[in-house]
Design an enzyme around this catalytic site. Sequence first.
Site, mmCIF file in Angstrom:
data_model
loop_
_atom_site.group_PDB
_atom_site.id
_atom_site.type_symbol
_atom_site.label_atom_id
_atom_site.label_comp_id
_atom_site.label_asym_id
_atom_site.label_seq_id
_atom_site.Cartn_x
_atom_site.Cartn_y
_atom_site.Cartn_z
ATOM 1 N N SER A 1 0.840 -1.192 0.000
ATOM 2 C CA SER A 1 0.000 0.000 0.000
ATOM 3 C C SER A 1 0.874 1.240 0.000
ATOM 4 C CB SER A 1 -0.892 0.015 1.243
ATOM 5 O OG SER A 1 -1.496 1.284 1.436
ATOM 6 N N TYR B 1 -1.878 -0.581 10.101
ATOM 7 C CA TYR B 1 -1.865 -0.959 8.688
ATOM 8 C C TYR B 1 -0.586 -0.489 8.009
ATOM 9 C CZ TYR B 1 -3.462 -1.521 3.859
ATOM 10 O OH TYR B 1 -3.571 -1.890 2.538
#
Length: 245
Positions: free
Chosen positions: A141, A156
């Site tokens: 990501s 995350y």
Amino acid sequence: MKPSSIALVTGASRGIGRALALELARAGAHVVALARTQGALEELDDEIRALGGEATLVPCDLADFEALDRLGAALFERWGRLDVLVGNAGLLGPLSPLAHVDPKDWSRVMAVNVTANWRLIRSLDPLLRASGAGRVVFVTSGAAHRATMKPFWGPYAISKAALEAMARTYAAEVAGAGVTAMLANPGPLRTRMRAQAMPGEDPMTLRTPEEFAKKCLALLAPEWRESARLYDFPTDRLLDFSGPG
């Protein structure tokens, strides 16, 4: 007829994983589809069969590390090799100040996003080397490598940054062994995780997992030679990692 390749995809029951599993099946791969939900895996199996392909279903929680060890042994007994590993499954975790994150939530995100992928490498490395053209792609990501980190995305972003370091380390270790290891950043896509993170966003303004999967297929082809790099889907570019300076 022997399949052109054996391809393991984690998080294969929906979203990006499902789209990648279907693209690999269209390309002639035997797909080993791993996900937690048996029913969703069976639906994927029906779609792969409708394409004329074949799949092996592995209902498994990625945090069941002993099951990942058994998976490596089972693949070895059946095929003696693994040509493709797609480490796609991941958790968003809580969007919260770091000081407010529950330790159980932290541990779960790290277990699924980082440790499970290391356990897969540990279990599957000999099979990837036996392929002669092993290809590994981990889905990351932009949250992991932005110059200015966003607040509240700690578990995350931190887990994906660790995943990137792990993938690049593995790429360095298998250089010259006939294995490539890449990272792929899908950017914002029309997925359940994106809706969870951005509930007010119109999903119809986003690109689809199927579009990303079609581009990623090149990274999983036997002739792919690049390694330790990042494929950035939003810009459709291969990027190099660089240190501060």
